[in-house]
Design a protein around this motif. Structure first.
Motif, PDB file in Angstrom:
ATOM      1  N   ILE A  25       0.854  -1.185   0.000  1.00 53.94           N
ATOM      2  CA  ILE A  25       0.000   0.000   0.000  1.00 53.94           C
ATOM      3  C   ILE A  25       0.892   1.237   0.000  1.00 53.94           C
ATOM      4  O   ILE A  25       1.885   1.301   0.725  1.00 53.94           O
ATOM      5  N   TRP A  26       0.544   2.245  -0.792  1.00 49.46           N
ATOM      6  CA  TRP A  26       1.252   3.524  -0.807  1.00 49.46           C
ATOM      7  C   TRP A  26       0.247   4.628  -1.070  1.00 49.46           C
ATOM      8  O   TRP A  26      -0.901   4.388  -1.417  1.00 49.46           O
ATOM      9  N   HIS A  27       0.662   5.857  -0.858  1.00 45.87           N
ATOM     10  CA  HIS A  27      -0.215   7.005  -1.044  1.00 45.87           C
ATOM     11  C   HIS A  27       0.450   7.980  -1.996  1.00 45.87           C
ATOM     12  O   HIS A  27       1.648   8.223  -1.917  1.00 45.87           O
ATOM     13  N   THR A  28      -0.317   8.566  -2.896  1.00 46.52           N
ATOM     14  CA  THR A  28       0.210   9.483  -3.895  1.00 46.52           C
ATOM     15  C   THR A  28       0.271  10.923  -3.409  1.00 46.52           C
ATOM     16  O   THR A  28       0.687  11.793  -4.141  1.00 46.52           O
ATOM     17  N   ARG A  29      -0.174  11.181  -2.178  1.00 49.14           N
ATOM     18  CA  ARG A  29      -0.240  12.503  -1.549  1.00 49.14           C
ATOM     19  C   ARG A  29      -1.309  13.399  -2.170  1.00 49.14           C
ATOM     20  O   ARG A  29      -1.287  14.604  -2.006  1.00 49.14           O
ATOM     21  N   GLN A  34      -4.829   6.767  -2.132  1.00 45.00           N
ATOM     22  CA  GLN A  34      -4.252   5.535  -1.603  1.00 45.00           C
ATOM     23  C   GLN A  34      -4.377   4.432  -2.644  1.00 45.00           C
ATOM     24  O   GLN A  34      -5.447   4.158  -3.147  1.00 45.00           O
ATOM     25  N   LYS A  35      -3.243   3.804  -2.957  1.00 39.83           N
ATOM     26  CA  LYS A  35      -3.221   2.737  -3.944  1.00 39.83           C
ATOM     27  C   LYS A  35      -2.657   1.483  -3.303  1.00 39.83           C
ATOM     28  O   LYS A  35      -1.903   1.552  -2.342  1.00 39.83           O
ATOM     29  N   SER A  36      -3.013   0.351  -3.862  1.00 37.99           N
ATOM     30  CA  SER A  36      -2.487  -0.908  -3.348  1.00 37.99           C
ATOM     31  C   SER A  36      -2.254  -1.871  -4.505  1.00 37.99           C
ATOM     32  O   SER A  36      -2.841  -1.736  -5.578  1.00 37.99           O
TER      33      SER A  36
END
Length: 85
Positions: A25-29, A34-36
């Motif tokens: 999971i990460w976030h593009t700000r 939020q992407k996974s």
């Protein structure tokens, strides 16, 4: 992972039954950014990224960890540009 005794950088087997249930999971700000990605999707996209992320997770979270990670070189197969000493 199992390694060859003569060449510790050569990987023979990666236990996928442990890795595949994972999700990255990460976030593009951006709002709602939020992407996974599952480990299976990441393996299809770039198979070495799973090993890179697992090694990065074991390193210290500071400048020393970043410097150590720069020395990590991952290659698919047995052909690479480094030679033995």
């Amino acid at each position: 992972c199992f390694f060859n005794d003569t060449a510790p950088t050569e990987i023979y087997y990666l236990s996928l039954h442990v890795v595949l249930p994972m999700s990255y999971i990460w976030h593009t700000r951006y709002p709602g950014g939020q992407k996974s990605m599952t480990a299976e999707e990441l393996r299809k996209k770039n198979s070495l990224r799973i090993l890179e992320k697992s090694v990065k997770g074991m390193l210290p979270k500071n400048r020393l960890g970043a410097a150590i990670l720069k020395n990590l070189y991952l290659y698919e197969g047995t052909e690479h540009k480094h030679e033995a000493q």
